[in-house]
Design a protein around this motif. Structure first.
Motif, PDB file in Angstrom:
ATOM      1  N   ARG A  19      -3.026  -7.689  41.760  1.00  0.00           N
ATOM      2  CA  ARG A  19      -3.130  -6.463  42.553  1.00  0.00           C
ATOM      3  C   ARG A  19      -1.777  -5.763  42.528  1.00  0.00           C
ATOM      4  O   ARG A  19      -0.765  -6.324  42.938  1.00  0.00           O
ATOM      5  CB  ARG A  19      -3.556  -6.759  43.994  1.00  0.00           C
ATOM      6  CG  ARG A  19      -5.037  -7.058  44.115  1.00  0.00           C
ATOM      7  CD  ARG A  19      -5.563  -6.831  45.523  1.00  0.00           C
ATOM      8  NE  ARG A  19      -7.005  -6.961  45.575  1.00  0.00           N
ATOM      9  CZ  ARG A  19      -7.854  -5.977  45.329  1.00  0.00           C
ATOM     10  NH1 ARG A  19      -7.397  -4.765  45.023  1.00  0.00           N
ATOM     11  NH2 ARG A  19      -9.152  -6.182  45.399  1.00  0.00           N
ATOM     12  N   LEU A  20      -1.781  -4.549  42.018  1.00  0.00           N
ATOM     13  CA  LEU A  20      -0.580  -3.727  41.942  1.00  0.00           C
ATOM     14  C   LEU A  20      -0.936  -2.343  42.443  1.00  0.00           C
ATOM     15  O   LEU A  20      -1.861  -1.711  41.918  1.00  0.00           O
ATOM     16  CB  LEU A  20      -0.075  -3.640  40.500  1.00  0.00           C
ATOM     17  CG  LEU A  20       0.354  -4.949  39.822  1.00  0.00           C
ATOM     18  CD1 LEU A  20       0.563  -4.740  38.334  1.00  0.00           C
ATOM     19  CD2 LEU A  20       1.623  -5.499  40.469  1.00  0.00           C
ATOM     20  N   ASP A  21      -0.232  -1.868  43.457  1.00  0.00           N
ATOM     21  CA  ASP A  21      -0.575  -0.542  43.969  1.00  0.00           C
ATOM     22  C   ASP A  21      -0.062   0.543  43.024  1.00  0.00           C
ATOM     23  O   ASP A  21       0.614   0.264  42.025  1.00  0.00           O
ATOM     24  CB  ASP A  21      -0.081  -0.357  45.403  1.00  0.00           C
ATOM     25  CG  ASP A  21       1.443  -0.338  45.528  1.00  0.00           C
ATOM     26  OD1 ASP A  21       2.132   0.032  44.563  1.00  0.00           O
ATOM     27  OD2 ASP A  21       1.938  -0.690  46.614  1.00  0.00           O
ATOM     28  N   GLU A  22      -0.384   1.777  43.340  1.00  0.00           N
ATOM     29  CA  GLU A  22      -0.071   2.880  42.426  1.00  0.00           C
ATOM     30  C   GLU A  22       1.424   2.981  42.147  1.00  0.00           C
ATOM     31  O   GLU A  22       1.847   3.203  41.002  1.00  0.00           O
ATOM     32  CB  GLU A  22      -0.582   4.191  43.020  1.00  0.00           C
ATOM     33  CG  GLU A  22      -0.373   5.392  42.109  1.00  0.00           C
ATOM     34  CD  GLU A  22      -0.935   6.671  42.688  1.00  0.00           C
ATOM     35  OE1 GLU A  22      -0.823   7.723  42.027  1.00  0.00           O
ATOM     36  OE2 GLU A  22      -1.499   6.630  43.801  1.00  0.00           O
ATOM     37  N   ALA A  23       2.242   2.823  43.174  1.00  0.00           N
ATOM     38  CA  ALA A  23       3.687   2.926  42.995  1.00  0.00           C
ATOM     39  C   ALA A  23       4.229   1.780  42.144  1.00  0.00           C
ATOM     40  O   ALA A  23       5.123   1.976  41.315  1.00  0.00           O
ATOM     41  CB  ALA A  23       4.384   2.948  44.347  1.00  0.00           C
ATOM     42  N   GLU A  24       3.695   0.576  42.334  1.00  0.00           N
ATOM     43  CA  GLU A  24       4.137  -0.568  41.541  1.00  0.00           C
ATOM     44  C   GLU A  24       3.746  -0.397  40.081  1.00  0.00           C
ATOM     45  O   GLU A  24       4.533  -0.721  39.174  1.00  0.00           O
ATOM     46  CB  GLU A  24       3.546  -1.849  42.124  1.00  0.00           C
ATOM     47  CG  GLU A  24       4.143  -2.219  43.473  1.00  0.00           C
ATOM     48  CD  GLU A  24       3.293  -3.149  44.298  1.00  0.00           C
ATOM     49  OE1 GLU A  24       3.784  -3.652  45.315  1.00  0.00           O
ATOM     50  OE2 GLU A  24       2.116  -3.373  43.939  1.00  0.00           O
ATOM     51  N   ARG A  25       2.544   0.122  39.843  1.00  0.00           N
ATOM     52  CA  ARG A  25       2.130   0.377  38.460  1.00  0.00           C
ATOM     53  C   ARG A  25       2.999   1.465  37.827  1.00  0.00           C
ATOM     54  O   ARG A  25       3.387   1.377  36.661  1.00  0.00           O
ATOM     55  CB  ARG A  25       0.654   0.769  38.414  1.00  0.00           C
ATOM     56  CG  ARG A  25      -0.289  -0.322  38.902  1.00  0.00           C
ATOM     57  CD  ARG A  25      -1.738  -0.048  38.525  1.00  0.00           C
ATOM     58  NE  ARG A  25      -2.229   1.228  38.978  1.00  0.00           N
ATOM     59  CZ  ARG A  25      -2.779   1.458  40.176  1.00  0.00           C
ATOM     60  NH1 ARG A  25      -2.883   0.463  41.064  1.00  0.00           N
ATOM     61  NH2 ARG A  25      -3.237   2.644  40.509  1.00  0.00           N
ATOM     62  N   ALA A  26       3.314   2.494  38.617  1.00  0.00           N
ATOM     63  CA  ALA A  26       4.171   3.573  38.107  1.00  0.00           C
ATOM     64  C   ALA A  26       5.561   3.044  37.755  1.00  0.00           C
ATOM     65  O   ALA A  26       6.163   3.453  36.755  1.00  0.00           O
ATOM     66  CB  ALA A  26       4.271   4.693  39.138  1.00  0.00           C
ATOM     67  N   LEU A  27       6.073   2.143  38.581  1.00  0.00           N
ATOM     68  CA  LEU A  27       7.363   1.523  38.300  1.00  0.00           C
ATOM     69  C   LEU A  27       7.330   0.800  36.960  1.00  0.00           C
ATOM     70  O   LEU A  27       8.207   0.986  36.112  1.00  0.00           O
ATOM     71  CB  LEU A  27       7.720   0.542  39.408  1.00  0.00           C
ATOM     72  CG  LEU A  27       8.915  -0.383  39.131  1.00  0.00           C
ATOM     73  CD1 LEU A  27      10.210   0.406  39.077  1.00  0.00           C
ATOM     74  CD2 LEU A  27       9.000  -1.490  40.165  1.00  0.00           C
ATOM     75  N   LEU A  28       6.309  -0.028  36.745  1.00  0.00           N
ATOM     76  CA  LEU A  28       6.213  -0.788  35.500  1.00  0.00           C
ATOM     77  C   LEU A  28       6.072   0.132  34.296  1.00  0.00           C
ATOM     78  O   LEU A  28       6.715  -0.074  33.259  1.00  0.00           O
ATOM     79  CB  LEU A  28       5.029  -1.756  35.573  1.00  0.00           C
ATOM     80  CG  LEU A  28       5.195  -2.931  36.537  1.00  0.00           C
ATOM     81  CD1 LEU A  28       3.874  -3.667  36.712  1.00  0.00           C
ATOM     82  CD2 LEU A  28       6.277  -3.896  36.055  1.00  0.00           C
TER      83      LEU A  28
END
Length: 219
Positions: A19-28
């Motif tokens: 589970r990765l929220d939108e901000a975490e996915r954007a970071l990656l």
């Protein structure tokens, strides 16, 4: 809030889910893209994959603090200042020598010849893997992020590449350096780019460990 990878299903239907929220996915996606830009040969017109817009989440602040090339982050007592030079007298980002280590560290000509024969294909594979990782993240729905067996292996390599680059920027060379960074993180101002970078590195390490552990065969 991120949740690490776990293995779901069996056989051909196996999936590795996190589970990765939108901000975490954007970071990656941002970090994968930055490493991709570092790997792309100078003068190449290879396109950068689309990235989602930045928001107001703290993880976006981390990306902003790192800057376009991880902010050339330096930390106190870092041994990583190599003056932007790689193996021998060659002008080369030292992070590239972490991604493409010399085959022969005692013979500069042999190392250059090996690089000439192999590095182009290695760059292509890494760029392809980083692109695939970005594409997988962009397709995630409702914070649930899943990878097939093949894509999980590719994603693991992409995470490794980002950690190698960021580790180089942070001056990670030996076990003592990790302890030094931990001590800095405990006392640093949260607004300090070095503190941001250490948080990101820890996040990447944790995510990579959960994926690698979930992929191990059960005894």
């Amino acid at each position: 809030m991120a949740r690490g990878f776990v293995k779901r299903g069996k056989g051909a239907g196996v999936r590795y889910a996190a589970r990765l929220d939108e901000a975490e996915r954007a970071l990656l996606i941002e970090l994968f893209g930055q490493v991709r830009d570092l790997i792309v040969p100078p003068g190449s017109v290879a396109a950068q994959p689309d990235t989602p817009p930045e928001g107001d989440d703290p993880f976006d602040a981390i990306v902003a603090g790192l800057g376009a090339d991880f902010g050339n982050v330096t930390v106190p007592d870092s041994p990583a200042d190599l003056g932007g030079r790689g193996f021998g007298a060659e002008d080369r980002d030292p992070a590239l020598d972490r991604l493409f280590p010399a085959a022969n560290r005692t013979d500069e000509e042999a190392a250059k010849e090996f690089r000439r024969l192999t590095e182009a294909s290695l760059r292509d594979r890494k760029i392809s893997g980083l692109d695939a990782a970005c594409a997988a993240l962009a397709k995630s729905v409702d914070d649930r992020f899943e990878l097939s067996e093949d894509k999980a292996r590719s994603f693991l390599v992409a995470l490794t590449d980002v950690r190698l680059v960021l580790g180089d920027r942070l001056g990670l060379r030996e076990d003592a350096d990790a302890q030094r960074l931990q001590e800095i993180a405990e006392i640093a101002d949260p607004a300090d780019p070095a503190a941001y970078a250490i948080v990101v590195y820890d996040f990447l390490t944790w995510l990579q460990e959960t994926l690698a552990t979930s992929m191990l065969p059960k005894r």
